[in-house]
Design an enzyme around this catalytic site. Structure first.
Site, PDB file in Angstrom:
ATOM      1  N   TYR A  77      -9.881   5.710 -11.523  1.00 32.73           N
ATOM      2  CA  TYR A  77      -9.584   6.338 -10.227  1.00 32.73           C
ATOM      3  C   TYR A  77      -9.352   7.844 -10.341  1.00 32.73           C
ATOM      4  O   TYR A  77      -8.825   8.445  -9.411  1.00 32.73           O
ATOM      5  CB  TYR A  77      -8.294   5.747  -9.630  1.00 32.73           C
ATOM      6  CG  TYR A  77      -8.180   4.260  -9.573  1.00 32.73           C
ATOM      7  CD1 TYR A  77      -9.098   3.499  -8.838  1.00 32.73           C
ATOM      8  CD2 TYR A  77      -7.136   3.594 -10.213  1.00 32.73           C
ATOM      9  CE1 TYR A  77      -8.954   2.117  -8.761  1.00 32.73           C
ATOM     10  CE2 TYR A  77      -6.990   2.220 -10.135  1.00 32.73           C
ATOM     11  CZ  TYR A  77      -7.908   1.485  -9.412  1.00 32.73           C
ATOM     12  OH  TYR A  77      -7.758   0.133  -9.328  1.00 32.73           O
ATOM     13  N   GLY A 120       0.754  -1.246   0.000  1.00 31.27           N
ATOM     14  CA  GLY A 120       0.000   0.000   0.000  1.00 31.27           C
ATOM     15  C   GLY A 120       0.782   1.291   0.000  1.00 31.27           C
ATOM     16  O   GLY A 120       0.200   2.370  -0.151  1.00 31.27           O
ATOM     17  N   ARG A 125      -6.261   3.661 -15.365  1.00 23.29           N
ATOM     18  CA  ARG A 125      -6.215   4.380 -14.076  1.00 23.29           C
ATOM     19  C   ARG A 125      -6.868   5.770 -14.116  1.00 23.29           C
ATOM     20  O   ARG A 125      -7.614   6.108 -13.201  1.00 23.29           O
ATOM     21  CB  ARG A 125      -4.777   4.467 -13.540  1.00 23.29           C
ATOM     22  CG  ARG A 125      -4.165   3.089 -13.246  1.00 23.29           C
ATOM     23  CD  ARG A 125      -2.855   3.172 -12.489  1.00 23.29           C
ATOM     24  NE  ARG A 125      -3.056   3.687 -11.155  1.00 23.29           N
ATOM     25  CZ  ARG A 125      -2.822   4.911 -10.756  1.00 23.29           C
ATOM     26  NH1 ARG A 125      -2.288   5.798 -11.575  1.00 23.29           N
ATOM     27  NH2 ARG A 125      -3.098   5.284  -9.540  1.00 23.29           N
ATOM     28  N   CYS A 175     -14.473   4.153 -27.658  1.00 23.61           N
ATOM     29  CA  CYS A 175     -15.775   4.808 -27.716  1.00 23.61           C
ATOM     30  C   CYS A 175     -16.399   4.954 -26.337  1.00 23.61           C
ATOM     31  O   CYS A 175     -17.384   4.289 -25.989  1.00 23.61           O
ATOM     32  CB  CYS A 175     -16.690   4.043 -28.665  1.00 23.61           C
ATOM     33  SG  CYS A 175     -15.977   3.971 -30.297  1.00 23.61           S
ATOM     34  N   GLU A 222       4.141  -6.655   1.593  1.00 22.80           N
ATOM     35  CA  GLU A 222       3.582  -6.973   0.271  1.00 22.80           C
ATOM     36  C   GLU A 222       3.508  -5.750  -0.636  1.00 22.80           C
ATOM     37  O   GLU A 222       2.442  -5.421  -1.156  1.00 22.80           O
ATOM     38  CB  GLU A 222       2.163  -7.543   0.443  1.00 22.80           C
ATOM     39  CG  GLU A 222       2.047  -8.721   1.367  1.00 22.80           C
ATOM     40  CD  GLU A 222       0.579  -9.082   1.678  1.00 22.80           C
ATOM     41  OE1 GLU A 222      -0.332  -8.290   1.369  1.00 22.80           O
ATOM     42  OE2 GLU A 222       0.375 -10.170   2.245  1.00 22.80           O
ATOM     43  N   PRO A 223       4.609  -5.033  -0.846  1.00 20.02           N
ATOM     44  CA  PRO A 223       4.512  -3.879  -1.737  1.00 20.02           C
ATOM     45  C   PRO A 223       4.296  -4.309  -3.185  1.00 20.02           C
ATOM     46  O   PRO A 223       4.833  -5.334  -3.613  1.00 20.02           O
ATOM     47  CB  PRO A 223       5.871  -3.185  -1.576  1.00 20.02           C
ATOM     48  CG  PRO A 223       6.803  -4.254  -1.151  1.00 20.02           C
ATOM     49  CD  PRO A 223       6.002  -5.265  -0.383  1.00 20.02           C
ATOM     50  N   GLY A 224       3.521  -3.555  -3.893  1.00 18.89           N
ATOM     51  CA  GLY A 224       3.322  -3.790  -5.326  1.00 18.89           C
ATOM     52  C   GLY A 224       3.691  -2.527  -6.071  1.00 18.89           C
ATOM     53  O   GLY A 224       4.779  -2.390  -6.637  1.00 18.89           O
ATOM     54  N   ARG A 225       2.787  -1.551  -5.990  1.00 16.60           N
ATOM     55  CA  ARG A 225       2.951  -0.289  -6.704  1.00 16.60           C
ATOM     56  C   ARG A 225       4.315   0.353  -6.498  1.00 16.60           C
ATOM     57  O   ARG A 225       4.928   0.829  -7.452  1.00 16.60           O
ATOM     58  CB  ARG A 225       1.867   0.688  -6.212  1.00 16.60           C
ATOM     59  CG  ARG A 225       1.863   2.025  -6.923  1.00 16.60           C
ATOM     60  CD  ARG A 225       0.970   3.041  -6.188  1.00 16.60           C
ATOM     61  NE  ARG A 225      -0.336   2.497  -5.880  1.00 16.60           N
ATOM     62  CZ  ARG A 225      -1.393   2.551  -6.694  1.00 16.60           C
ATOM     63  NH1 ARG A 225      -1.302   3.147  -7.852  1.00 16.60           N
ATOM     64  NH2 ARG A 225      -2.547   2.017  -6.333  1.00 16.60           N
TER      65      ARG A 225
HETATM   66  C1  LIG Z   1      -3.177  -4.944  -3.767  1.00 19.07           C
HETATM   67  C2  LIG Z   1      -2.588  -5.567  -2.554  1.00 19.07           C
HETATM   68  C3  LIG Z   1      -1.264  -5.312  -2.200  1.00 19.07           C
HETATM   69  C4  LIG Z   1      -0.371  -4.346  -2.960  1.00 19.07           C
HETATM   70  O1  LIG Z   1      -0.782  -3.039  -2.827  1.00 19.07           O
HETATM   71  P1  LIG Z   1       0.160  -1.868  -3.425  1.00 19.07           P
HETATM   72  O2  LIG Z   1      -0.598  -0.636  -3.157  1.00 19.07           O
HETATM   73  O3  LIG Z   1       0.328  -2.142  -4.869  1.00 19.07           O
HETATM   74  O4  LIG Z   1       1.440  -1.929  -2.673  1.00 19.07           O
HETATM   75  C5  LIG Z   1      -0.737  -5.983  -1.102  1.00 19.07           C
HETATM   76  N1  LIG Z   1      -1.494  -6.843  -0.382  1.00 19.07           N
HETATM   77  C6  LIG Z   1      -2.781  -7.092  -0.686  1.00 19.07           C
HETATM   78  C7  LIG Z   1      -3.549  -8.044   0.147  1.00 19.07           C
HETATM   79  C8  LIG Z   1      -3.369  -6.472  -1.777  1.00 19.07           C
HETATM   80  O5  LIG Z   1      -4.653  -6.713  -2.060  1.00 19.07           O
END
Ligand SMILES: *Cc1c(COP(=O)(O)O)cnc(C)c1O
Length: 409
Positions: free
Chosen positions: A311, A231, A307, A338, A268-271
């Site tokens: 959002y 997050g 996005r 469209c 759990e970083p993604g973004r």
């Molecule tokens: C989407 C998600 C993440 C990653 O969130 P980011 O904002 O991309 O870091 C981590 N854990 C869980 C459970 C998620 O659903």
């Protein structure tokens, strides 16, 4: 002229066509290293959130550096198995609606943990663990009821959201689960949302989780893992941003909230790892005026990067070859799809552009390709991974044959 690492973007566009997703390997790895450095003193595993960008090549790259994964579907599990089999043992499975086939597949693959989101799911997990004779390690994903400022669609940590089990009900659920021969209470997890810029909500959520951990200890239930979720947000405007400072502040919150628990930390970083490593490269198809509005129409559309439409997200857009000191004018940058929601920017100041010019939509590495679709029967873009002066095609452009393959006439 804009480059990715040492490669000029026009060369990439010429070789691979547009729209094209371009990612910098060095950028991703440097973000990964920031977390590893900030948490070097404590036992931890970084479980990259696959949904942010699910490219097999990126999963392999991160697994080679020691990453585990956070998955939310059987499809994402299959991606990890295919690209980084050994990382399955470092994979956690979240999601509010896990299906039985997905649960079975994850049990058989031997993932690290199920992040369970309800009492019903816990019962289902026990049933399938017994059926397969494979005891299931689980965490409860608790909902800490903590507010974090972000877009409402990506906020998940309030009781009003569908995610997790009420933190006050968690103690009872762990106690019940401890009676099951098939359930192994191994951890506790929390994830309060995405694109969160302030770090104190992460600390506040984990403080609550830490209290739960201490209560469980009193009940004789010792856990092994504490999962802080993902997050952490990035800066999408051209404003100042210091990623190293952001990670350090984030880590400090997490480390102090979990100090003394003696648990192995999962994050759990993604973004944060991939967003700013990627750009969507697009060609201007046409420039048209309606009344006093100017529309720059690109060959990328909302199906390629949703996005802004989904959002109201802001992405910087830069001409790839900017005429120096050109006067800027407000334009809407829109795709060919469209839908009036098919825009990348509204009333954005850009220097004059012409059909054939290249634009780079910045910070598109996360929730770009992974949220793309074939709407309007548009084949999805190709993806390239740049490393210094080398480039590798990691996904070829889709063809119409690809799109029609599953259909029956
Ligand atoms: C989407 C998600 C993440 C990653 O969130 P980011 O904002 O991309 O870091 C981590 N854990 C869980 C459970 C998620 O659903």
């Amino acid at each position: 002229m804009l480059c990715c690492d040492e490669l000029p973007l026009p060369d990439l566009a010429e070789a691979h066509g547009t729209p094209l997703y371009v990612y910098s390997q060095q950028h991703i790895l440097s973000r990964f290293a920031l977390f590893q450095q900030a948490l070097a003193e404590i036992p931890h595993t970084l479980c990259y959130a696959v949904k942010a960008n699910s490219s097999l090549a990126l999963l392999k790259l991160l697994a080679e550096r020691g990453a585990g994964f956070d998955i939310v579907s059987g499809g994402e599990l299959a991606r990890v198995v295919l690209s980084a089999k050994r990382a399955v043992a470092k994979t956690v499975f979240a999601g509010v609606g896990k299906q039985v086939a997905e649960i079975d597949a994850a049990l058989e693959a031997g993932i690290l943990l199920f992040n369970v989101e309800s009492e019903g799911e816990l019962a289902l997990l026990a049933e399938h663990a017994e059926k397969l004779n494979l005891p299931a390690r689980f965490s409860l994903r608790v909902n800490p009821d903590v507010f974090a400022e972000t877009h409402p669609y990506i906020s998940t940590g309030l009781s009003a959201h569908k995610f997790g089990v009420d933190i006050h009900a968690a103690r009872d659920l762990y106690r019940k689960a401890a009676h099951s021969k098939w359930l192994i209470p191994a951890g506790v997890s929390v994830h309060i949302g995405s694109q969160i810029r302030a770090v104190d909500p992460f600390g506040a959520a984990l403080e609550r989780v830490a209290s739960l951990v201490r209560e469980l200890e009193q009940d004789g239930l010792g856990l092994t893992y504490i999962d802080a979720g993902g997050g952490l947000g990035v800066e999408y405007t051209d404003g100042p941003f210091d990623p190293a400072a952001a990670v350090a502040a984030y880590a400090q919150q997490i480390v102090s909230a979990t100090a003394g628990l003696g648990l192995h930390l999962l994050i759990e970083p993604g973004r944060f790892l991939v967003a700013q490593a990627g750009a969507l490269l697009t060609t201007v198809i046409n420039v048209k005026k309606n009344g006093d509005k100017t529309f720059v129409i690109t060959d990328a559309g909302m199906n390629d990067l949703i996005r802004p439409a989904l959002y109201q997200a802001h992405h910087q857009i830069l001409p790839v070859c900017e005429a120096s000191a050109a006067q800027k004018y407000p334009v809407d940058v829109v795709g060919p799809v469209c839908e009036s929601g098919d825009f990348f920017a509204r009333d954005r100041e850009l220097p004059p552009v012409q059909p054939g010019d290249l634009l780079a939509i910045l910070d598109a590495g996360a929730y770009g390709m992974s949220l793309s679709s074939n709407y309007n029967t548009r084949p999805r873009p190709a993806e390239v991974l740049v490393d210094g002066n080398a480039v590798r095609l990691i996904r070829r452009r889709e063809t119409e044959q690809d799109l029609f393959a599953p259909e029956l006439v």
